[in-house]
Scaffold this motif. Structure first.
Motif, mmCIF file in Angstrom:
data_model
loop_
_atom_site.group_PDB
_atom_site.id
_atom_site.type_symbol
_atom_site.label_atom_id
_atom_site.label_comp_id
_atom_site.label_asym_id
_atom_site.label_seq_id
_atom_site.Cartn_x
_atom_site.Cartn_y
_atom_site.Cartn_z
ATOM 1 N N GLN A 64 0.639 17.149 -7.459
ATOM 2 C CA GLN A 64 0.334 17.025 -8.892
ATOM 3 C C GLN A 64 1.354 17.790 -9.733
ATOM 4 N N HIS A 65 1.653 19.013 -9.280
ATOM 5 C CA HIS A 65 2.628 19.851 -9.986
ATOM 6 C C HIS A 65 3.990 19.139 -10.017
ATOM 7 N N PHE A 66 4.394 18.648 -8.868
ATOM 8 C CA PHE A 66 5.697 17.992 -8.726
ATOM 9 C C PHE A 66 5.766 16.732 -9.592
ATOM 10 N N GLY A 100 23.377 27.261 1.525
ATOM 11 C CA GLY A 100 22.614 27.320 2.772
ATOM 12 C C GLY A 100 21.159 26.938 2.615
ATOM 13 N N ASP A 101 20.728 26.672 1.370
ATOM 14 C CA ASP A 101 19.309 26.379 1.128
ATOM 15 C C ASP A 101 19.114 24.908 0.741
ATOM 16 N N PHE A 102 18.308 24.211 1.560
ATOM 17 C CA PHE A 102 18.094 22.777 1.333
ATOM 18 C C PHE A 102 16.686 22.472 0.822
ATOM 19 N N HIS A 103 16.028 23.464 0.275
ATOM 20 C CA HIS A 103 14.686 23.254 -0.291
ATOM 21 C C HIS A 103 14.839 22.902 -1.773
ATOM 22 N N GLY A 104 14.603 21.610 -2.115
ATOM 23 C CA GLY A 104 14.899 21.181 -3.482
ATOM 24 C C GLY A 104 13.707 20.921 -4.384
ATOM 25 N N LEU A 105 12.486 21.015 -3.866
ATOM 26 C CA LEU A 105 11.322 20.621 -4.683
ATOM 27 C C LEU A 105 11.098 21.543 -5.882
ATOM 28 N N GLY A 106 11.153 22.839 -5.637
ATOM 29 C CA GLY A 106 10.929 23.803 -6.719
ATOM 30 C C GLY A 106 11.936 23.599 -7.832
ATOM 31 N N LYS A 107 13.183 23.410 -7.455
ATOM 32 C CA LYS A 107 14.256 23.211 -8.439
ATOM 33 C C LYS A 107 14.001 21.969 -9.287
ATOM 34 N N SER A 149 16.019 29.643 -4.576
ATOM 35 C CA SER A 149 16.153 30.019 -3.153
ATOM 36 C C SER A 149 14.763 30.088 -2.551
ATOM 37 N N MET A 150 14.539 29.345 -1.506
ATOM 38 C CA MET A 150 13.212 29.346 -0.876
ATOM 39 C C MET A 150 13.170 30.208 0.372
ATOM 40 N N MET A 151 14.329 30.670 0.819
ATOM 41 C CA MET A 151 14.342 31.485 2.039
ATOM 42 C C MET A 151 14.845 32.886 1.709
ATOM 43 N N VAL A 152 14.322 33.841 2.473
ATOM 44 C CA VAL A 152 14.665 35.236 2.194
ATOM 45 C C VAL A 152 16.177 35.447 2.300
ATOM 46 N N HIS A 153 16.788 34.876 3.346
ATOM 47 C CA HIS A 153 18.220 35.170 3.516
ATOM 48 C C HIS A 153 19.098 34.480 2.480
ATOM 49 N N ILE A 179 21.812 34.834 -15.642
ATOM 50 C CA ILE A 179 21.374 34.249 -14.359
ATOM 51 C C ILE A 179 19.851 34.352 -14.261
ATOM 52 N N ALA A 180 19.217 33.200 -13.949
ATOM 53 C CA ALA A 180 17.771 33.193 -13.649
ATOM 54 C C ALA A 180 17.598 32.747 -12.205
ATOM 55 N N VAL A 181 16.642 33.350 -11.526
ATOM 56 C CA VAL A 181 16.382 32.962 -10.134
ATOM 57 C C VAL A 181 14.908 32.641 -9.959
ATOM 58 N N GLY A 182 14.609 31.946 -8.878
ATOM 59 C CA GLY A 182 13.223 31.660 -8.560
ATOM 60 C C GLY A 182 13.114 31.111 -7.153
ATOM 61 N N GLY A 183 11.870 31.033 -6.688
ATOM 62 C CA GLY A 183 11.626 30.581 -5.321
ATOM 63 C C GLY A 183 10.708 31.575 -4.633
ATOM 64 N N TYR A 186 11.010 35.530 -4.288
ATOM 65 C CA TYR A 186 10.875 36.353 -5.495
ATOM 66 C C TYR A 186 9.414 36.605 -5.844
ATOM 67 N N ARG A 187 8.560 35.731 -5.355
ATOM 68 C CA ARG A 187 7.124 35.952 -5.586
ATOM 69 C C ARG A 187 6.608 37.086 -4.718
ATOM 70 N N PHE A 188 7.158 37.178 -3.514
ATOM 71 C CA PHE A 188 6.698 38.232 -2.603
ATOM 72 C C PHE A 188 7.184 39.602 -3.052
HETATM 73 C C1 B12 Z 1 9.050 21.725 2.241
HETATM 74 C C2 B12 Z 1 9.713 22.774 3.107
HETATM 75 C C3 B12 Z 1 10.862 22.410 3.803
HETATM 76 C C4 B12 Z 1 11.508 21.038 3.662
HETATM 77 C C5 B12 Z 1 12.325 20.975 2.348
HETATM 78 C C6 B12 Z 1 12.313 19.608 1.751
HETATM 79 C C7 B12 Z 1 12.967 19.556 0.401
HETATM 80 N N1 B12 Z 1 13.624 18.453 0.106
HETATM 81 O O1 B12 Z 1 12.892 20.462 -0.403
HETATM 82 C C8 B12 Z 1 12.415 20.994 4.949
HETATM 83 C C9 B12 Z 1 11.617 20.322 6.046
HETATM 84 C C10 B12 Z 1 13.768 20.306 4.803
HETATM 85 C C11 B12 Z 1 12.543 22.474 5.284
HETATM 86 C C12 B12 Z 1 13.521 22.984 6.123
HETATM 87 C C13 B12 Z 1 13.587 24.312 6.527
HETATM 88 N N2 B12 Z 1 12.735 25.275 6.249
HETATM 89 CO CO1 B12 Z 1 11.332 25.069 4.976
HETATM 90 N N3 B12 Z 1 9.714 25.020 3.943
HETATM 91 C C14 B12 Z 1 9.184 24.088 3.207
HETATM 92 C C15 B12 Z 1 7.853 24.620 2.608
HETATM 93 C C16 B12 Z 1 6.712 24.024 3.422
HETATM 94 C C17 B12 Z 1 7.623 24.314 1.155
HETATM 95 C C18 B12 Z 1 8.784 24.719 0.242
HETATM 96 C C19 B12 Z 1 8.621 24.014 -1.066
HETATM 97 O O2 B12 Z 1 9.231 22.980 -1.330
HETATM 98 N N4 B12 Z 1 7.717 24.512 -1.853
HETATM 99 C C20 B12 Z 1 7.320 23.842 -3.072
HETATM 100 C C21 B12 Z 1 7.944 24.463 -4.301
HETATM 101 C C22 B12 Z 1 7.376 23.751 -5.508
HETATM 102 O O3 B12 Z 1 7.725 25.797 -4.250
HETATM 103 P P1 B12 Z 1 7.509 26.925 -5.309
HETATM 104 O O4 B12 Z 1 8.039 28.187 -4.709
HETATM 105 O O5 B12 Z 1 6.091 26.909 -5.757
HETATM 106 O O6 B12 Z 1 8.443 26.543 -6.560
HETATM 107 C C23 B12 Z 1 8.155 27.083 -7.819
HETATM 108 C C24 B12 Z 1 8.704 28.499 -8.017
HETATM 109 O O7 B12 Z 1 9.200 29.109 -6.867
HETATM 110 C C25 B12 Z 1 9.684 28.347 -9.134
HETATM 111 N N5 B12 Z 1 11.094 28.175 -8.826
HETATM 112 C C26 B12 Z 1 11.662 27.563 -7.791
HETATM 113 N N6 B12 Z 1 12.985 27.559 -7.914
HETATM 114 C C27 B12 Z 1 13.275 28.176 -9.068
HETATM 115 C C28 B12 Z 1 14.491 28.468 -9.675
HETATM 116 C C29 B12 Z 1 14.500 29.171 -10.874
HETATM 117 C C30 B12 Z 1 15.782 29.477 -11.522
HETATM 118 C C31 B12 Z 1 13.284 29.597 -11.472
HETATM 119 C C32 B12 Z 1 13.322 30.385 -12.702
HETATM 120 C C33 B12 Z 1 12.063 29.304 -10.853
HETATM 121 C C34 B12 Z 1 12.072 28.606 -9.668
HETATM 122 O O8 B12 Z 1 9.272 27.171 -9.828
HETATM 123 C C35 B12 Z 1 8.860 26.215 -8.848
HETATM 124 C C36 B12 Z 1 8.033 25.165 -9.502
HETATM 125 O O9 B12 Z 1 6.830 25.662 -10.040
HETATM 126 C C37 B12 Z 1 7.988 26.172 2.817
HETATM 127 C C38 B12 Z 1 6.676 26.906 3.078
HETATM 128 C C39 B12 Z 1 5.985 27.306 1.824
HETATM 129 N N7 B12 Z 1 4.686 27.188 1.858
HETATM 130 O O10 B12 Z 1 6.612 27.724 0.845
HETATM 131 C C40 B12 Z 1 8.937 26.234 4.030
HETATM 132 C C41 B12 Z 1 9.861 27.435 4.161
HETATM 133 C C42 B12 Z 1 10.490 27.779 2.820
HETATM 134 N N8 B12 Z 1 10.940 26.932 5.108
HETATM 135 C C43 B12 Z 1 11.290 27.816 5.933
HETATM 136 C C44 B12 Z 1 12.266 27.601 6.936
HETATM 137 C C45 B12 Z 1 12.517 28.746 7.900
HETATM 138 C C46 B12 Z 1 12.942 26.374 7.029
HETATM 139 C C47 B12 Z 1 13.986 25.995 8.064
HETATM 140 C C48 B12 Z 1 14.986 27.085 8.449
HETATM 141 C C49 B12 Z 1 13.211 25.474 9.289
HETATM 142 C C50 B12 Z 1 14.072 25.163 10.510
HETATM 143 N N9 B12 Z 1 13.894 26.001 11.486
HETATM 144 O O11 B12 Z 1 14.833 24.231 10.470
HETATM 145 C C51 B12 Z 1 14.684 24.794 7.399
HETATM 146 C C52 B12 Z 1 15.853 25.303 6.546
HETATM 147 C C53 B12 Z 1 16.610 24.258 5.887
HETATM 148 C C54 B12 Z 1 17.563 24.901 4.918
HETATM 149 N N10 B12 Z 1 18.714 25.349 5.386
HETATM 150 O O12 B12 Z 1 17.242 25.023 3.763
HETATM 151 C C55 B12 Z 1 10.585 29.150 5.731
HETATM 152 C C56 B12 Z 1 11.445 30.240 5.093
HETATM 153 C C57 B12 Z 1 11.149 31.584 5.727
HETATM 154 C C58 B12 Z 1 11.839 32.712 5.065
HETATM 155 N N11 B12 Z 1 11.066 33.749 4.903
HETATM 156 O O13 B12 Z 1 12.947 32.692 4.691
HETATM 157 C C59 B12 Z 1 9.319 28.712 4.926
HETATM 158 C C60 B12 Z 1 8.753 29.800 3.982
HETATM 159 C C61 B12 Z 1 8.241 28.302 5.968
HETATM 160 C C62 B12 Z 1 7.751 29.484 6.809
HETATM 161 N N12 B12 Z 1 6.616 30.049 6.486
HETATM 162 O O14 B12 Z 1 8.381 29.866 7.749
HETATM 163 N N13 B12 Z 1 11.558 23.200 4.693
#
Ligand code: B12
Length: 221
Positions: A64-66, A100-107, A149-153, A179-183, A186-188
């Motif tokens: 729904q958010h997306f 190095g980060d391929f997580h594009g949904l948040g962006k 950035s969705m990953m710590v590293h 510069i603004a960051v998110g992911g 940063y929540r943790f």
């Molecule tokens: C979907 C997902 C994937 C998908 C990504 C698909 C895609 N096209 O995006 C796929 C399957 C490709 C993937 C791959 C991997 N993933 Co992944 N993935 C996820 C997952 C389940 C959800 C991430 C996501 O999209 N969240 C949805 C968005 C909407 O998140 P959000 O944070 O709410 O976004 C909001 C805010 O953060 C903010 N925001 C975001 N960006 C920005 C930027 C700015 C400037 C601002 C201001 C705000 C902001 O606004 C957003 C919208 O409201 C997470 C687990 C989780 N529950 O988070 C793991 C997770 C991020 N992945 C993880 C890992 C380890 C990987 C892989 C390394 C797995 C592997 N062994 O291959 C690979 C890495 C690929 C790479 N190099 O990037 C780990 C990272 C661990 C860590 N601590 O670093 C997680 C946390 C899972 C886990 N618990 O282990 N993944």
């Protein structure tokens, strides 16, 4: 009538039904609702409503958010060229995920929310090198570089925000570009943004809109 259209649009967004949402907009235009009203009285309030639902933990799903942001982005792109008077752009933002980060949904959510707030967005996509963030910001005369950035590293590493900050410093651009960051990382750790050299962070798309427009105002002449 506007209220009725707004309710229908909200319902479609909550159902993640893009086609129905676009149909509601099309029918509204046919009935005389203006493109300006569509953006400011329908799309923006829908985003705000979604934000309220998220912050009050009303069980909003990621889908729904997306979709709320995706539909908003699509409708805004379609409506703005039809405005009677071109809307004043709030500013320009370059967005992408860190190297190095391929997580594009948040962006994508953040981009949609920014567009709904009349911010021009250039999306560089995934796995963006720090030099490219800066080069593109200069090329587009952007006030803000937004790094997701969705990953710590990738949040903490040397090829993400830290390097972008270093380049801005080396090129004397710090007064001009913020510069603004998110992911998730940063929540943790809400202090992490400072440690990596960002000016601000935001927890979700809507707060990102507010934070980023605030940064734009700081540097825009
Ligand atoms: C979907 C997902 C994937 C998908 C990504 C698909 C895609 N096209 O995006 C796929 C399957 C490709 C993937 C791959 C991997 N993933 Co992944 N993935 C996820 C997952 C389940 C959800 C991430 C996501 O999209 N969240 C949805 C968005 C909407 O998140 P959000 O944070 O709410 O976004 C909001 C805010 O953060 C903010 N925001 C975001 N960006 C920005 C930027 C700015 C400037 C601002 C201001 C705000 C902001 O606004 C957003 C919208 O409201 C997470 C687990 C989780 N529950 O988070 C793991 C997770 C991020 N992945 C993880 C890992 C380890 C990987 C892989 C390394 C797995 C592997 N062994 O291959 C690979 C890495 C690929 C790479 N190099 O990037 C780990 C990272 C661990 C860590 N601590 O670093 C997680 C946390 C899972 C886990 N618990 O282990 N993944």
């Amino acid at each position: 009538m506007l209220e009725q259209v707004m309710n229908q649009y909200n319902e479609a967004v909550m159902d993640t039904d893009r086609d129905q949402a676009l149909l509601v907009v099309r029918d509204a235009l046919a009935l005389g609702v203006t493109p300006e009203e569509v953006v400011f009285n329908i799309v923006v309030p829908a985003i705000e409503l979604m934000m309220k639902a998220i912050s009050e933990e009303q069980g909003v799903t990621l889908a729904q958010h997306f979709m709320a942001a995706q539909i908003a982005s699509e409708v805004v792109d379609d409506m703005v060229p039809r405005f009677r008077k071109a809307p004043e752009s709030v500013g320009t933002v370059i967005i992408g995920t860190s190297q190095g980060d391929f997580h594009g949904l948040g962006k994508r959510i953040v981009s949609g929310c920014l567009k709904a707030m009349m911010v021009e967005v250039t999306d560089l996509g995934l796995n963006v090198a720090p030099e490219r963030f800066v080069d593109e910001a200069l090329a587009h005369d952007a006030q803000v570089i937004a790094i997701s950035s969705m990953m710590v590293h990738t949040a903490q590493g040397e090829n993400g925000c830290r390097r972008v900050r270093q380049i801005l410093k080396e090129r004397g651009l710090e007064r001009r570009i913020r510069i603004a960051v998110g992911g998730a990382p940063y929540r943790f750790d809400p202090e992490l943004y400072r440690n990596v050299g960002a000016d601000a962070w935001a927890e979700n798309g809507i707060t990102a809109g507010r934070v980023i427009t605030g940064l734009i105002r700081e540097v825009r002449p």
